[in-house]
Design a protein around this motif. Structure first.
Motif, PDB file in Angstrom:
ATOM      1  N   ARG A 174     103.792  -2.566  18.921  1.00  0.00           N
ATOM      2  CA  ARG A 174     102.777  -1.510  18.951  1.00  0.00           C
ATOM      3  C   ARG A 174     103.246  -0.290  19.748  1.00  0.00           C
ATOM      4  O   ARG A 174     103.076   0.847  19.303  1.00  0.00           O
ATOM      5  CB  ARG A 174     101.491  -2.079  19.575  1.00  0.00           C
ATOM      6  N   ALA A 175     103.860  -0.514  20.908  1.00  0.00           N
ATOM      7  CA  ALA A 175     104.230   0.616  21.770  1.00  0.00           C
ATOM      8  C   ALA A 175     105.287   1.516  21.118  1.00  0.00           C
ATOM      9  O   ALA A 175     105.100   2.735  21.033  1.00  0.00           O
ATOM     10  CB  ALA A 175     104.705   0.107  23.121  1.00  0.00           C
ATOM     11  N   PRO A 176     106.412   0.962  20.619  1.00  0.00           N
ATOM     12  CA  PRO A 176     107.381   1.848  19.963  1.00  0.00           C
ATOM     13  C   PRO A 176     106.815   2.531  18.720  1.00  0.00           C
ATOM     14  O   PRO A 176     107.151   3.683  18.443  1.00  0.00           O
ATOM     15  CB  PRO A 176     108.544   0.905  19.599  1.00  0.00           C
ATOM     16  N   ALA A 177     105.961   1.808  17.965  1.00  0.00           N
ATOM     17  CA  ALA A 177     105.371   2.413  16.768  1.00  0.00           C
ATOM     18  C   ALA A 177     104.489   3.590  17.142  1.00  0.00           C
ATOM     19  O   ALA A 177     104.532   4.655  16.511  1.00  0.00           O
ATOM     20  CB  ALA A 177     104.569   1.362  15.999  1.00  0.00           C
ATOM     21  N   LYS A 178     103.689   3.417  18.185  1.00  0.00           N
ATOM     22  CA  LYS A 178     102.818   4.511  18.620  1.00  0.00           C
ATOM     23  C   LYS A 178     103.646   5.681  19.146  1.00  0.00           C
ATOM     24  O   LYS A 178     103.334   6.857  18.892  1.00  0.00           O
ATOM     25  CB  LYS A 178     101.851   4.022  19.696  1.00  0.00           C
ATOM     26  N   GLN A 179     104.724   5.363  19.863  1.00  0.00           N
ATOM     27  CA  GLN A 179     105.575   6.419  20.407  1.00  0.00           C
ATOM     28  C   GLN A 179     106.202   7.240  19.272  1.00  0.00           C
ATOM     29  O   GLN A 179     106.266   8.472  19.338  1.00  0.00           O
ATOM     30  CB  GLN A 179     106.671   5.795  21.270  1.00  0.00           C
ATOM     31  N   ALA A 180     106.638   6.555  18.221  1.00  0.00           N
ATOM     32  CA  ALA A 180     107.243   7.266  17.092  1.00  0.00           C
ATOM     33  C   ALA A 180     106.217   8.135  16.382  1.00  0.00           C
ATOM     34  O   ALA A 180     106.500   9.285  16.022  1.00  0.00           O
ATOM     35  CB  ALA A 180     107.845   6.255  16.112  1.00  0.00           C
ATOM     36  N   LEU A 181     105.007   7.620  16.206  1.00  0.00           N
ATOM     37  CA  LEU A 181     103.975   8.397  15.518  1.00  0.00           C
ATOM     38  C   LEU A 181     103.474   9.546  16.386  1.00  0.00           C
ATOM     39  O   LEU A 181     103.146  10.620  15.868  1.00  0.00           O
ATOM     40  CB  LEU A 181     102.819   7.482  15.113  1.00  0.00           C
ATOM     41  N   ASP A 182     103.413   9.324  17.687  1.00  0.00           N
ATOM     42  CA  ASP A 182     103.018  10.422  18.590  1.00  0.00           C
ATOM     43  C   ASP A 182     104.000  11.581  18.476  1.00  0.00           C
ATOM     44  O   ASP A 182     103.608  12.750  18.421  1.00  0.00           O
ATOM     45  CB  ASP A 182     102.970   9.923  20.041  1.00  0.00           C
ATOM     46  N   ALA A 183     105.304  11.245  18.442  1.00  0.00           N
ATOM     47  CA  ALA A 183     106.315  12.295  18.352  1.00  0.00           C
ATOM     48  C   ALA A 183     106.207  13.054  17.037  1.00  0.00           C
ATOM     49  O   ALA A 183     106.447  14.258  16.981  1.00  0.00           O
ATOM     50  CB  ALA A 183     107.710  11.690  18.493  1.00  0.00           C
ATOM     51  N   LEU A 184     105.824  12.355  15.981  1.00  0.00           N
ATOM     52  CA  LEU A 184     105.724  12.997  14.672  1.00  0.00           C
ATOM     53  C   LEU A 184     104.447  13.809  14.523  1.00  0.00           C
ATOM     54  O   LEU A 184     104.454  14.915  13.977  1.00  0.00           O
ATOM     55  CB  LEU A 184     105.801  11.933  13.564  1.00  0.00           C
ATOM     56  N   LEU A 185     103.335  13.277  15.035  1.00  0.00           N
ATOM     57  CA  LEU A 185     102.027  13.882  14.772  1.00  0.00           C
ATOM     58  C   LEU A 185     101.503  14.760  15.901  1.00  0.00           C
ATOM     59  O   LEU A 185     100.505  15.470  15.712  1.00  0.00           O
ATOM     60  CB  LEU A 185     101.012  12.768  14.481  1.00  0.00           C
ATOM     61  N   GLU A 186     102.133  14.709  17.081  1.00  0.00           N
ATOM     62  CA  GLU A 186     101.666  15.561  18.176  1.00  0.00           C
ATOM     63  C   GLU A 186     101.729  17.031  17.764  1.00  0.00           C
ATOM     64  O   GLU A 186     102.709  17.491  17.184  1.00  0.00           O
ATOM     65  CB  GLU A 186     102.528  15.338  19.411  1.00  0.00           C
ATOM     66  N   ARG A 187     100.664  17.777  18.075  1.00  0.00           N
ATOM     67  CA  ARG A 187     100.600  19.204  17.737  1.00  0.00           C
ATOM     68  C   ARG A 187     100.579  20.029  19.024  1.00  0.00           C
ATOM     69  O   ARG A 187     100.010  19.606  20.035  1.00  0.00           O
ATOM     70  CB  ARG A 187      99.359  19.497  16.896  1.00  0.00           C
ATOM     71  N   PRO A 586      97.852  13.045  19.054  1.00  0.00           N
ATOM     72  CA  PRO A 586      97.205  12.519  17.844  1.00  0.00           C
ATOM     73  C   PRO A 586      96.224  11.407  18.180  1.00  0.00           C
ATOM     74  O   PRO A 586      96.400  10.671  19.165  1.00  0.00           O
ATOM     75  CB  PRO A 586      98.382  11.994  17.026  1.00  0.00           C
ATOM     76  N   GLU A 587      95.194  11.275  17.359  1.00  0.00           N
ATOM     77  CA  GLU A 587      94.223  10.208  17.538  1.00  0.00           C
ATOM     78  C   GLU A 587      94.683   8.972  16.772  1.00  0.00           C
ATOM     79  O   GLU A 587      94.944   9.041  15.571  1.00  0.00           O
ATOM     80  CB  GLU A 587      92.852  10.650  17.005  1.00  0.00           C
ATOM     81  N   PRO A 588      94.785   7.821  17.438  1.00  0.00           N
ATOM     82  CA  PRO A 588      95.216   6.600  16.737  1.00  0.00           C
ATOM     83  C   PRO A 588      94.302   6.217  15.581  1.00  0.00           C
ATOM     84  O   PRO A 588      94.704   5.448  14.711  1.00  0.00           O
ATOM     85  CB  PRO A 588      95.187   5.537  17.846  1.00  0.00           C
ATOM     86  N   THR A 589      93.063   6.747  15.587  1.00  0.00           N
ATOM     87  CA  THR A 589      92.126   6.412  14.509  1.00  0.00           C
ATOM     88  C   THR A 589      92.170   7.423  13.365  1.00  0.00           C
ATOM     89  O   THR A 589      91.411   7.302  12.418  1.00  0.00           O
ATOM     90  CB  THR A 589      90.691   6.360  15.069  1.00  0.00           C
ATOM     91  N   SER A 590      93.063   8.404  13.448  1.00  0.00           N
ATOM     92  CA  SER A 590      93.111   9.437  12.409  1.00  0.00           C
ATOM     93  C   SER A 590      93.671   8.863  11.109  1.00  0.00           C
ATOM     94  O   SER A 590      94.445   7.895  11.128  1.00  0.00           O
ATOM     95  CB  SER A 590      93.978  10.604  12.867  1.00  0.00           C
ATOM     96  N   PRO A 591      93.283   9.454   9.957  1.00  0.00           N
ATOM     97  CA  PRO A 591      93.803   8.970   8.664  1.00  0.00           C
ATOM     98  C   PRO A 591      95.324   9.036   8.587  1.00  0.00           C
ATOM     99  O   PRO A 591      95.956   8.152   8.008  1.00  0.00           O
ATOM    100  CB  PRO A 591      93.155   9.915   7.644  1.00  0.00           C
ATOM    101  N   GLN A 592      95.931  10.084   9.163  1.00  0.00           N
ATOM    102  CA  GLN A 592      97.387  10.205   9.128  1.00  0.00           C
ATOM    103  C   GLN A 592      98.059   9.034   9.830  1.00  0.00           C
ATOM    104  O   GLN A 592      99.067   8.498   9.369  1.00  0.00           O
ATOM    105  CB  GLN A 592      97.827  11.512   9.790  1.00  0.00           C
ATOM    106  N   PHE A 593      97.471   8.641  10.977  1.00  0.00           N
ATOM    107  CA  PHE A 593      98.023   7.509  11.726  1.00  0.00           C
ATOM    108  C   PHE A 593      98.011   6.262  10.852  1.00  0.00           C
ATOM    109  O   PHE A 593      99.006   5.522  10.769  1.00  0.00           O
ATOM    110  CB  PHE A 593      97.186   7.283  12.986  1.00  0.00           C
TER     111      PHE A 593
END
Length: 633
Positions: A174-187, A586-593
């Motif tokens: 979970r932690a690495p996956a969230k870190q990767a998505l944060d880097a991609l989706l952070e605005r 990014p919100e973990p509950t967002s559709p993109q996530f």
């Protein structure tokens, strides 16, 4: 020492005989020649199993033939490239690694899984007939029998188990996956002022001294080098060209038409319906007898009322593929059905109902519904096809003889191409070429093998003909260098416009950078930010059309103290001043996530599978060559 040798010559000869003769007895003359044969050189070893140069070359040739069958118009340069050759070797190694591992793990593919994969895998849909059987015609076109296809599919499924056991069970933490998505989706919200170099070009007026200084700088001179090139003569022996020149008489066409009548006769197809009562061939005799009795009873019903055949099939047939259609199997040709079934169908007349027919699947009641095909195409309708075929066959024979003459002549009379042109009626053509094929080149001039020979030492130094080189199916070419120009620096007068453009671009970028850095310093010193453009919100997924360097700098910038200002040097494009004002996680509950989480999991599983494969290679002590170069096919 030398005196000893002279004194004891006979003794030494005797010792040499004792050493050499047993070796010949053990290895044989062929064994000695194999030691020196480059084709038997070991390229890579997988767990003790040697992959030789010869095996690599043969596999590469198969890959080329398969690619040409699937994509007839493919660029020959791609097939002969080092990258494509490397892929062939990687494939050989991968197959051997997986085969050895599957063997060690005692993996196998059952008949049930084989059948299940064949009927359900979308990638195999093109091979499935309506009744679920394999299409023999398509296999035959690929040069395979049903047994060969089954063996290949079984082997492939077995090898897949080695990697799929890891790839299918990979779980992304979970932690690495969230870190990767944060880097991609952070605005991030930024104000950006761009100092574009093109806006400063009009202010630059370079002097002749500026141009000379730029031109004479060794770091810049590679931009103004004229590439190595050679003016060549070349001749092409082309089987298709030979075919076009061959006259074909009417008598030849008529004779060929009669001799090959079967080829111009449409294959007969028959449409049948059947009712199947299943009975496995290994079932107890009592069960098979009961199934046959049921089939005989159904046969009596449909013979008493032939119009009820479809209804009886819907209610009683055990064939799931045809029962719902009233037993209809549509049209099929010879070889599509099991032999007892086929023999019965092709012995019947339309409308006839067969006796009970026994096969490995059980007992069938068959009705022949229609017959089509079997007619011979008229001569006039196939005349052009006949002419092409007769010419092609004659051209193949003539080409084989001409190819031998071509090869021998360009070698034996190597100081000119005119003798081979005169002997075979070929045209001597000219061209200017470089070491790599020119963009859009076609035919012989697109052949990397030919250009490699042209720029070989013998062709350049001695101006001798290259050997005969196959550049395509039924195409041989030989070339001769007429004039060679090494790579050289073009004179300043010749490239003055290019130099001016480079100097203007360089100085314009320097001016843009200077103004940008001044603006950045003013902002850092508390200058007014009101003149900055309106804020933009950007992310790696939404770069807003900005240069990648700007996006990367914005998303890497330290956001611990906001707002912050920094500059981004864009090189020849200019300079950017950035004011970072806000970070939006990014919100973990967002559709993109939710949409991207499965992709991260798949990427993680793929990485684990690659790591597992690398571990298998290491365990089997696989060492790939640094720069593979198999012989040209």
């Amino acid at each position: 020492m030398f005196e000893f040798v002279r004194t004891h010559t006979k003794l030494l000869l005797f010792v040499l005989v004792l050493l050499i003769i047993p070796s010949f007895v053990f290895f044989g003359v062929q064994g000695y020649s194999q030691f020196n044969d480059p084709a038997n050189r070991t390229v890579v070893t997988v767990g003790g199993r040697k992959i030789t140069q010869n095996e690599w070359d043969a596999a590469h040739q198969r890959q080329i033939e398969q690619a040409r069958r699937q994509m007839p118009g493919i660029d020959a340069r791609l097939l002969d490239s080092p990258e494509f050759k490397r892929e062939t070797l990687e494939g050989l190694v991968r197959d051997e690694v997986l085969r050895r591992t599957a063997q060690d793990l005692h993996l196998a593919t059952t008949d049930e899984r084989l059948q299940r994969t064949f009927v359900s895998d979308p990638q195999l849909a093109f091979l499935r007939q309506a009744d679920g059987r394999v299409n023999r015609d398509i296999l035959a076109a690929q040069g395979m029998s049903v047994d060969q296809f089954e063996a290949r599919l079984r082997a492939d499924l077995t090898l897949r188990q080695v990697i799929e056991g890891v790839a299918a069970t990979g779980l992304a933490p979970r932690a690495p996956a969230k870190q990767a998505l944060d880097a991609l989706l952070e605005r991030r919200d930024v104000q950006l002022q761009l100092f574009a170099a093109r806006d400063y070009a009009a202010r630059v007026e370079p002097t002749d001294d500026d141009l000379a200084a730029y031109y004479n700088d060794p770091a810049n001179q590679p931009q103004f080098m004229a590439p190595e090139q050679a003016k060549i003569e070349y001749v092409v022996l082309d089987q298709q060209a030979i075919a076009r020149r061959i006259p074909v008489s009417e008598d030849d066409l008529r004779r060929y038409y009669e001799e090959n009548a079967a080829r111009f006769t449409q294959a007969e197809e028959r449409r049948a319906s059947h009712i199947l009562v299943t009975a496995d061939k290994d079932a107890p005799a009592a069960d098979r007898a009961a199934a046959k009795a049921k089939a005989e009873a159904l046969l009596a019903d449909v013979r008493a009322n032939p119009a009820s055949f479809a209804d009886v099939a819907r209610k009683n047939s055990d064939d799931p593929g045809s029962a719902a259609a009233g037993g209809d199997l549509d049209f099929f040709g010879r070889g599509a059905m099991v032999k007892p079934f086929e023999d019965a169908v092709f012995a019947m007349k339309p409308g006839e109902i067969s006796p009970v027919v026994e096969t490995d699947f059980g007992y069938h009641i068959i009705r022949l519904d229609a017959v089509r095909g079997g007619e011979r195409r008229p001569f006039d309708s196939v005349r052009a096809e006949l002419a092409d075929e007769v010419r092609r066959q004659q051209a193949q024979r003539q080409y084989a003889e001409a190819a031998e003459q071509f090869t021998n002549t360009v070698y034996e009379q190597a100081d000119s191409l005119q003798p081979v042109a005169d002997k075979l009626g070929l045209a001597v053509q000219t061209a200017t070429v470089q070491r790599a094929p020119a963009p859009g080149a076609s035919g012989a001039l697109a052949s990397a093998a030919l250009l490699e020979a042209v720029f070989g030492s013998d062709a350049l130094r001695n101006k001798r003909n290259t050997e005969a080189i196959e550049v395509g199916a039924g195409q041989l070419v030989s070339a001769r260098v007429v004039q060679h120009e090494p790579q050289h620096l073009r004179p300043l007068d010749e490239v003055k416009d290019q130099v001016r453009a480079r100097v203007v671009a360089s100085k314009a970028a320097a001016l843009a950078r200077q103004d940008g850095q001044a603006r950045l310093q003013a902002l850092k010193d508390g200058g007014d930010t009101a003149a900055l453009p309106a804020a933009l919100t950007l992310s790696r997924a939404e770069p807003q059309g900005l240069p990648p360097a700007v996006v990367d700098a914005v998303l890497r910038a330290d956001a611990s103290a906001l707002p912050s200002v920094f500059g981004v040097d864009l090189g020849a494009q200019g300079y950017a001043v950035v004011r970072l004002t806000q970070v939006r996680a990014p919100e973990p509950t967002s559709p993109q996530f939710a949409q991207l989480e499965p992709r991260v999991a798949q990427a993680w599983a793929d990485a684990e599978a690659r790591a597992y494969y690398d571990a298998l290679k290491k365990r089997l002590k696989v060492t790939m060559p640094a720069a593979p170069a198999p012989a040209a096919p």
